[in-house]
Write a protein that holds these residues in place. Sequence first.
Motif, mmCIF file in Angstrom:
data_model
loop_
_atom_site.group_PDB
_atom_site.id
_atom_site.type_symbol
_atom_site.label_atom_id
_atom_site.label_comp_id
_atom_site.label_asym_id
_atom_site.label_seq_id
_atom_site.Cartn_x
_atom_site.Cartn_y
_atom_site.Cartn_z
ATOM 1 N N ASP A 162 0.889 -1.147 0.069
ATOM 2 C CA ASP A 162 0.070 0.136 -0.087
ATOM 3 C C ASP A 162 0.733 1.284 0.089
ATOM 4 O O ASP A 162 0.373 2.364 -0.268
ATOM 5 N N LEU A 163 1.938 1.089 0.271
ATOM 6 C CA LEU A 163 2.914 2.455 0.428
ATOM 7 C C LEU A 163 4.203 2.401 -0.266
ATOM 8 O O LEU A 163 4.533 2.872 -1.092
ATOM 9 N N VAL A 209 4.861 4.119 -4.011
ATOM 10 C CA VAL A 209 5.975 5.406 -4.100
ATOM 11 C C VAL A 209 6.835 4.947 -5.007
ATOM 12 O O VAL A 209 7.168 5.850 -5.783
ATOM 13 N N ASP A 255 3.471 7.026 9.096
ATOM 14 C CA ASP A 255 3.792 8.227 9.540
ATOM 15 C C ASP A 255 5.002 8.850 9.231
ATOM 16 O O ASP A 255 5.358 9.907 9.066
ATOM 17 N N TYR A 259 5.832 15.264 -2.665
ATOM 18 C CA TYR A 259 5.157 14.514 -1.179
ATOM 19 C C TYR A 259 4.853 15.258 -0.018
ATOM 20 O O TYR A 259 4.078 14.919 0.542
ATOM 21 N N THR A 263 4.945 18.452 0.572
ATOM 22 C CA THR A 263 4.521 19.878 0.399
ATOM 23 C C THR A 263 5.648 20.898 0.326
ATOM 24 O O THR A 263 6.485 20.761 1.248
#
Lengths: 663, 663
Positions: B246-247, B251, B344, B424, B426
């Motif tokens: 999922d991550l 990416v 996180d 990613y 900001t």
Amino acid sequence: MWTFDAFPSARVEQSLGVKVDQKWLDRVQAASVRLTSGCSASLVSPDGLVLTNQHCVVDCAQNLSSGSADYVKDSFLARTRAEERTCPGVQAEILQTITDVSADVAKATNGLSGGDFIKARNAAYARLETAACGTDTTVRCQVISFYRGGQHKLYRYRKYSDVRLVFAPELSAAFFGGDPDNFNFPRYALDVGFLRLYEDGKAVRTPQHLTWKARAPLPGEATFVSGNPGSTDRLLTVSQLETQRDLVIPVSQLQRSEMRGRLIEFSRRDAESRRIATDSLFGLENGFKVFFGRQFALNTPSLMDAKRADEADLRARVAADPALAARIGDPWSEIAAIQKVYGDQYLRFRQLEAASGGSSDLFNFAQILVRGARERTLPSAERLPEFADARLPLLTKQLLDSTPIDAPLEQLELEFWLLKTREYLTADDPVTKLLLGRESPEALSAALVSGSKLGDPAVRKALWEGGQAAIEASDDPMIRYALRIDSEARAARKSWETQVSAPTEAAAARIATARFAVYGDKVYPDATFSLRLSYGKVAGWTWRGTEVPSTTQLAGLYERATGAEPFRVADRWLAARDRMKLDTVFNFVTTNDIIGGNSGSPVISAKGEVLGAAFDGNIHSLGGNYGYDGTLNRTVVVSTAGATEALRHVYGADALVRELGVR
Amino acid sequence: MWTFDAFPSARVEQSLGVKVDQKWLDRVQAASVRLTSGCSASLVSPDGLVLTNQHCVVDCAQNLSSGSADYVKDSFLARTRAEERTCPGVQAEILQTITDVSADVAKATNGLSGGDFIKARNAAYARLETAACGTDTTVRCQVISFYRGGQHKLYRYRKYSDVRLVFAPELSAAFFGGDPDNFNFPRYALDVGFLRLYEDGKAVRTPQHLTWKARAPLPGEATFVSGNPGSTDRLLTVSQLETQRDLVIPVSQLQRSEMRGRLIEFSRRDAESRRIATDSLFGLENGFKVFFGRQFALNTPSLMDAKRADEADLRARVAADPALAARIGDPWSEIAAIQKVYGDQYLRFRQLEAASGGSSDLFNFAQILVRGARERTLPSAERLPEFADARLPLLTKQLLDSTPIDAPLEQLELEFWLLKTREYLTADDPVTKLLLGRESPEALSAALVSGSKLGDPAVRKALWEGGQAAIEASDDPMIRYALRIDSEARAARKSWETQVSAPTEAAAARIATARFAVYGDKVYPDATFSLRLSYGKVAGWTWRGTEVPSTTQLAGLYERATGAEPFRVADRWLAARDRMKLDTVFNFVTTNDIIGGNSGSPVISAKGEVLGAAFDGNIHSLGGNYGYDGTLNRTVVVSTAGATEALRHVYGADALVRELGVR
């Protein structure tokens, strides 16, 4: 995203303390504009002036530009009506009436399934549309399916085919902060554009317009957004969401990413390459970010857990009611079983039909010409639905309007499509062999683009009017190529419609029935690029302990500017700095539930004043495709106050400001 | 992927009917070579001749090339020893002994957790390595963790730092079919390369070599693959696999895709751009396909269902044994809880530390110099582990060997890294602000690359030997930049190690204990780029009803050639066609379980003959990262028979053929 024929005024009064009556709704509907380019807009003067976003007119600005005049980079402002220029391919539509035709469609499709169902439904749509609009060239009729086939309604629009560009600011102002700031907030973007409706060469009189009010929004103030949200997937079943998460989104995102890298390097070749790639790159990066947000929303366990719980609840309630259960059956399991077929067929269907030609205009023209010639020999109700009589006027306009063709981009699009087909399906797959023969993607795409004359609208017109005979006689390589792959591509489509679309739609309609029976109509239908009204209020939000305020001011633009793209402000903005009231609200956020397609929508006060144009959502709004979370999802708006200040002091657009009624 | 100290000879005899005794194992181990470039290889002559893949020496061929001699595109063949050229940065290693040091590590880390655990474990590794190898510069000692921390073993290698290129065919032969055919079969690639080990300027004597046998493999014949599989994730828990799915993989794949698009367009600028981008693009596309396969494996419900079932079985068996349950606790839930922290911290950790600088060599040099200067002021056991005494010789070699620096690629790598960080996290994130200040990714990366002198090995040497004082006095912009971000990057790493790595490893070690207790050692450990032996046999497979045969012949190459890249054969191959026996086996597949890192591994018969070099897996093997499926997973091999035919008739490499013992 309520439809105008089922707006919950009582609920609005209860939650926001403001009243909107039928008169208010009628006025807003009459002033709301749909742009066929995929955006929303509103009438803001009695002379057909239309407010939307710059990013909704950037394609027009690009099409009107050339190597010597770049309206995307440098802005466009018509100081007189004579300077306003027609946007190729764009049509504006204003909704007049909504008629429920669910019973007619149900009658026509009763007891049918698979390919027969699709055929009958398409035929019913074509008949209903033609019956309602007849040969009146000033209207457009469109049957729209709601609740994933649970309802069918006929939308009748007044249409305007001559839409002219009035104003578009330079990209560096409209899209200040560029991709890094896109879908983020605080934000400082003048994403407004103005168009004007014309008919018979004259500006259209539009007394039903909304009032532009150059004032700051008030904290907590009620706001209404009227526009055309494009699509949402909130009513998909869990198994369908999993297919999106595991197959459809990953493949499309990987393709977008690679093409993005291609376009960025491509645009560095020289100034002209940069100019022609700008619009495509914006669209690609915007789409990438949208689906990045969706992918991560679907990968968030809480979202899928909630979806599973919702589905389990509905299934349990259906099971608890034997009569209902007998009527509904088990559409969830049916849809889950279809996902296997979906997965097996998806890549071939996508590459050969659904996404064939990439975004090549020339290929698209060729396919419309080839298919249109054959389809138009059939009665309207028997054609592929995009060629039904009611659809032909807009299709013809889009096919025959003159737009620039950028050969290097065309070649890149085709090459990329062919490369990805070979990559996904392997060199040994029959589809790859059909598309490539023994040629390479690079050589074939180059030959097709350099040899085709379809960039010339006169050539397209001759082929369109010449029908089947002209197509068969054509030696245009793109026409020959579209012909070569057409029967296999049609077969892939048919197989998909018969084995995936039709059974999915039949099952989804039963889920919609179950939902109405259990919950009533307290849930609005998934977005369908048709007119909706959303209510909300001006409000910031809190994320991981940080409060994000609801407004930004013009001063913040200058503080954020670094001098380097995409944080560079144009010289005229630097020069205007001292003339502007820098504490004017520039952008703001509201809790309205919107999604792509809503871009350009007016943000309206309870009094019916236009307070701004919606142009974006915050990063949390991207998961809104699957469900709305009022604590986090926000609409991002460019304020009329900030826009007025800029129009006056940066652009000296005095006539435009006067027309907006600002003194 | 069995370790040589626990090879199941009895099981092999039972399933394949062939015997391998300790003598056989010792001989294979002594002839197996690990290349520090990330590949496997084998000794095939008494004079230090090493067989591997072209794609394992392509980096060397690229480094030895220049604008005037392109050994990647045109091949490299040393006709005499004098023409053999040293590969920069490459070291060859041959395993001598394996010692279990689990007890030592357990003693050093007993009762510790978090940062203390990591520190103590690193210190124990450093001590054990130094103790075993001392100051002997001809050996390398490395403690390797197996079963995700369940065992620790000391591997002692004889090392060779002067490795020279003997032969590399042109890319169009080694990688015929290019990316489309990569991980597919039938296949027609001459993916072989030869190196030679040198010491004191002379070829090393290697009497323990394997015998090159230029014969076709027999259907069903037993095959052994000895090599260094890089890494697998078969022992990850379900929650860890979900994080990958999922991550981590999405990416990394999106970044690879975009960079791939960048490099493809970049390489079209001109011939020199194409030349310098070739190797990077190959690596990127290969990595992309690997992870594409993994992503879709993890998205296949059957795989995750099987993983869930396996985990449930082990947990149930532990729960059924109260003594064991008390010892093990619930490491699965602990690891699941860590995934939240992982999510996180991941993007910040990745961008600021784990993947900082992209693949920029200059940034990598600067970071090694900056950190190395500081770390080397500490005792070995207290340093960051990559700077421990036992690791310094190879690190120093890689840092100081002369390699070409391609400034445009360096700039692209840095720019891309900075762009993705801003995207990613900001523009407003502290990490973005630290990395960019008020500069743009484009301008900052250009300034760093154009201003840095670290491309000069003499400059690096002076800074390396000058230590902390030289670093502090340096005005090289890349050194200043690495210094500027170092403390934040170290903090991100420490936070990750303390909160993610350490508790994960502690929990995983208990899962390993549980697994030994319940199942014994019938499962081999996850791959760790250390020597393993796999047994299997020559066999095709069946997919969706289609039988894929186990071999291809040289004739197929000519049939598949279209004249367009990547299906173009070089002129010398066209010229040699009539001289070759076209029914010679070219490539073949076996059931051996291998993975990336195994590239170049010898494929050995039961008699100890080399029948080929493993160079790829089939498409189904990509899911092998998570588990091996003997019905579908296949190793793809270039046959000694086909290679001999080509060496003789295409390249006229008569001396090489003679050295291989072919008459």
